[in-house]
Design a protein around this motif. Structure first.
Motif, mmCIF file in Angstrom:
data_model
loop_
_atom_site.group_PDB
_atom_site.id
_atom_site.type_symbol
_atom_site.label_atom_id
_atom_site.label_comp_id
_atom_site.label_asym_id
_atom_site.label_seq_id
_atom_site.Cartn_x
_atom_site.Cartn_y
_atom_site.Cartn_z
ATOM 1 N N HIS A 288 66.574 54.356 11.553
ATOM 2 C CA HIS A 288 66.404 52.918 11.364
ATOM 3 C C HIS A 288 67.521 52.234 10.594
ATOM 4 O O HIS A 288 67.433 51.048 10.324
ATOM 5 N N CYS A 289 68.566 52.989 10.235
ATOM 6 C CA CYS A 289 69.610 52.266 9.493
ATOM 7 C C CYS A 289 71.036 52.721 9.750
ATOM 8 O O CYS A 289 71.970 52.053 9.340
ATOM 9 N N TYR A 290 71.258 53.838 10.447
ATOM 10 C CA TYR A 290 72.625 54.368 10.482
ATOM 11 C C TYR A 290 72.925 55.033 11.813
ATOM 12 O O TYR A 290 72.065 55.707 12.378
ATOM 13 N N TYR A 291 74.141 54.822 12.289
ATOM 14 C CA TYR A 291 74.560 55.505 13.515
ATOM 15 C C TYR A 291 76.071 55.713 13.490
ATOM 16 O O TYR A 291 76.813 54.819 13.111
ATOM 17 N N VAL A 292 76.508 56.913 13.886
ATOM 18 C CA VAL A 292 77.946 57.139 14.091
ATOM 19 C C VAL A 292 78.143 57.663 15.510
ATOM 20 O O VAL A 292 77.261 58.356 16.039
ATOM 21 N N PRO A 293 79.272 57.328 16.163
ATOM 22 C CA PRO A 293 79.446 57.735 17.564
ATOM 23 C C PRO A 293 79.244 59.240 17.777
ATOM 24 O O PRO A 293 78.755 59.660 18.807
ATOM 25 N N ARG A 294 79.584 60.049 16.762
ATOM 26 C CA ARG A 294 79.461 61.510 16.941
ATOM 27 C C ARG A 294 78.020 61.986 17.061
ATOM 28 O O ARG A 294 77.765 63.126 17.436
ATOM 29 N N PHE A 295 77.035 61.126 16.755
ATOM 30 C CA PHE A 295 75.635 61.528 16.990
ATOM 31 C C PHE A 295 75.419 61.786 18.489
ATOM 32 O O PHE A 295 74.489 62.487 18.875
ATOM 33 N N GLY A 296 76.244 61.154 19.317
ATOM 34 C CA GLY A 296 76.169 61.403 20.763
ATOM 35 C C GLY A 296 74.821 61.051 21.370
ATOM 36 O O GLY A 296 74.344 61.740 22.272
ATOM 37 N N GLY A 297 74.192 59.989 20.867
ATOM 38 C CA GLY A 297 72.934 59.534 21.459
ATOM 39 C C GLY A 297 71.714 60.259 20.942
ATOM 40 O O GLY A 297 70.610 60.059 21.432
ATOM 41 N N SER A 298 71.889 61.137 19.966
ATOM 42 C CA SER A 298 70.741 61.908 19.480
ATOM 43 C C SER A 298 70.736 61.920 17.951
ATOM 44 O O SER A 298 71.790 61.919 17.315
ATOM 45 N N PHE A 299 69.523 61.944 17.391
ATOM 46 C CA PHE A 299 69.408 62.035 15.928
ATOM 47 C C PHE A 299 68.955 63.429 15.516
ATOM 48 O O PHE A 299 68.404 63.611 14.438
ATOM 49 N N SER A 300 69.144 64.404 16.393
ATOM 50 C CA SER A 300 68.690 65.764 16.056
ATOM 51 C C SER A 300 69.534 66.320 14.905
ATOM 52 O O SER A 300 70.657 65.866 14.656
ATOM 53 N N MET A 301 68.985 67.333 14.263
ATOM 54 C CA MET A 301 69.694 67.965 13.140
ATOM 55 C C MET A 301 71.070 68.472 13.589
ATOM 56 O O MET A 301 72.058 68.372 12.873
ATOM 57 N N LYS A 302 71.117 69.031 14.826
ATOM 58 C CA LYS A 302 72.383 69.583 15.315
ATOM 59 C C LYS A 302 73.418 68.478 15.510
ATOM 60 O O LYS A 302 74.596 68.668 15.242
ATOM 61 N N SER A 303 72.967 67.296 15.979
ATOM 62 C CA SER A 303 73.898 66.180 16.167
ATOM 63 C C SER A 303 74.406 65.697 14.816
ATOM 64 O O SER A 303 75.577 65.346 14.665
ATOM 65 N N VAL A 304 73.508 65.665 13.841
ATOM 66 C CA VAL A 304 73.905 65.237 12.502
ATOM 67 C C VAL A 304 74.940 66.203 11.948
ATOM 68 O O VAL A 304 75.971 65.804 11.403
#
Ligand code: SF4
Length: 488
Positions: A402-418
């Motif tokens: 609900h507050c943060y996004y970086v392009p490297r998340f690649g469309g996912s908020f999973s732990m692995k993307s983080v």
């Protein structure tokens, strides 16, 4: 690449119900088989339940051959010999092969066709039964379909953990569609290479996506977050054939998360809403505990008050930061697989002794809360301190979404993307255990197969490293968020 099959099987007919092209791939470009850790775990559950179910049919004849020609021969022999219960018989009709789990002769001369499922409901299995009924009827059998599955309320003290659900009516309704699906599938698989199919939302999760649509832009519609109703936007874009996020029309109404995603894509930097650092500082208090569980959910219960697929935690990891700017100390617990008993008590007692009575417990999903709540139900004597932990939990996953996004998340908020976003695109692949399902497999290998000491030591180290990385990631994310205002 695996060998091309000369007949269609039940799985292919089921896949065709979702996507004909995926079914085409299954026939013409089959994988090597074996599948991923999740598939292997599913097979393990099914095997455990099958053992219980077969004990209900003493004298049943097992058709063991994998080859369909030989299996059909054995099936015919068993039927001619008057066998009334067959496990995994084989039938082939009009190019479609089936292997029902159980065929049981009824007193009225018809046959029960039972699907054995390691699940707690019957609904999801009607389609598979409809394929079997379609073939068996065409071969002249009178059949009554049903599912033998787990009773979600049963425990080890119940007389049985299995339930039989007859579903003749529900399956009957599906039959006309199954017949026309098989006809269409047979027509499609004759084609050498199918032209591109119209994309659908499910394509975003399809393992063949990049092979199926090599023309798909890198920044494509499937990267858009689909929670909070975001799937409607994705559906609309697919419908309008707008697949490239760089071509997103200005008038498109996006969800809040999607707006942040687009801002991050366009700027190439993090996008933020509000003041995460301040908000976190207000809502958390030292000491900070960054916590993660590993759990197993066996199909067949073994311990007190355990239901089928109940949560059994066997490990936790926690990074502890005692005060602002302080170092992170690591603590962990992994059930001793040599003790042969219930892991739950050791897990929660060790955890309670670390977490004490103050500080915020930071997690990265709603799952840790569920584990603790379930442990409070099972261990009534510890219910009060366990429920007190629940009130101290803060879910960083929900917060980030609900507050943060970086392009490297690649469309996912999973732990692995983080983790990838925080560590220059690196993954968990350097670990011996690299995801939750692999952790379950590793733990089951320890407790059920008793590996030699060297391997046991290696598996335990892998499990500890995996869980530790999760909590280190949550802790790094927290530190990043505390600085985020200065960055964006
Ligand atoms: S990407 Fe979509 S159309 Fe292609 S095979 Fe997968 S589900 Fe079917």
């Amino acid at each position: 690449m695996g060998r091309k099959r000369r007949y269609l099987d039940e799985g292919t007919v089921l896949v065709a119900g979702k996507c004909m092209k995926l079914a085409w791939y299954r026939v013409h470009r089959p994988g090597r088989g074996g599948g991923n850790a999740a598939a292997r775990l599913g097979r393990r559950h099914k095997r455990d339940v099958t053992v219980l179910v077969r004990a209900l049919f003493p004298g049943g004849r097992r058709i063991v051959e994998r080859n369909i020609v030989r299996a059909r021969r054995s099936t015919r022999k068993a039927l001619c010999a008057g066998k009334t219960v067959l496990f995994r018989p084989a039938f082939l009709h009009d190019g479609v092969a089936i292997r029902p789990d159980i065929l049981e002769r009824r007193s009225d001369g018809a046959w029960n066709v039972w699907a054995v499922k390691a699940s707690s409901g019957a609904e999801r299995h009607f389609q598979g039964l409809a394929v079997e009924v379609h073939i068996l009827r065409n071969l002249g059998f009178r059949v009554v379909p049903g599912v033998i599955h787990l009773d979600r309320n049963a425990t080890v003290r119940s007389a049985s953990i299995l339930k039989r659900t007859v579903c003749a009516r529900q399956v009957e309704r599906l039959l006309p569609e199954i017949g026309s699906r098989i006809r269409e599938l047979k027509r499609r698989v004759r084609i050498d290479y199918p032209r591109p199919f119209p994309l659908k939302r499910i394509c975003g999760r399809c393992e063949r996506l990049h092979r199926c649509r090599p023309d798909l832009p890198e920044r494509n519609v499937f990267l858009l977050f689909q929670g909070d109703g975001g799937w409607r936007v994705v559906d609309e874009l697919i419908e309008r054939e707008i697949l490239d996020l760089d071509e997103l029309p200005d008038e498109m109404e996006l969800t809040h998360v999607q707006k942040r995603q687009m801002a991050a894509f366009r700027s190439g930097r993090g996008a933020v809403s509000g003041d995460p650092a301040r908000s976190l500082a207000e809502r958390t208090e030292y000491p900070l505990f960054f916590l993660d569980f590993e759990t197993v959910s066996p199909a067949v219960p073994r311990y007190r008050a355990q239901h089928p697929f109940d949560i059994i935690p066997f490990q936790w990891s926690c990074h502890l930061v005692r005060g602002e700017g302080g170092p992170a100390e690591h603590f962990g617990y992994l059930h001793d697989d040599r003790d042969g008993g219930d892991p739950r008590r050791g897990v929660i007692e060790s955890l309670l002794s670390l977490l004490g009575g103050e500080g915020t417990i930071l997690v990265y999903s709603g799952y840790e809360r569920r584990v603790i709540e379930r442990m409070a139900e099972v261990h009534r004597d510890l219910a009060r301190p366990l429920r007190a932990l629940v009130s101290r939990i803060f879910d960083l996953h929900e917060f980030v979404e609900h507050c943060y996004y970086v392009p490297r998340f690649g469309g996912s908020f999973s732990m692995k993307s983080v983790y990838a976003a925080l560590h220059e695109g690196r993954s968990y692949r350097d670990l011996g255990v690299s995801d939750g399902t692999a952790a379950v497999e590793a733990f089951l290998r320890l407790v059920e197969e008793k590996p030699p000491p060297e391997e046991r030591k290696r598996i335990r180290e892998n499990l500890i490293e995996y869980c530790k990385r999760d909590t280190a990631t949550i802790e790094s994310l927290y530190r990043r968020l505390m600085k985020v205002r200065a960055e964006c």
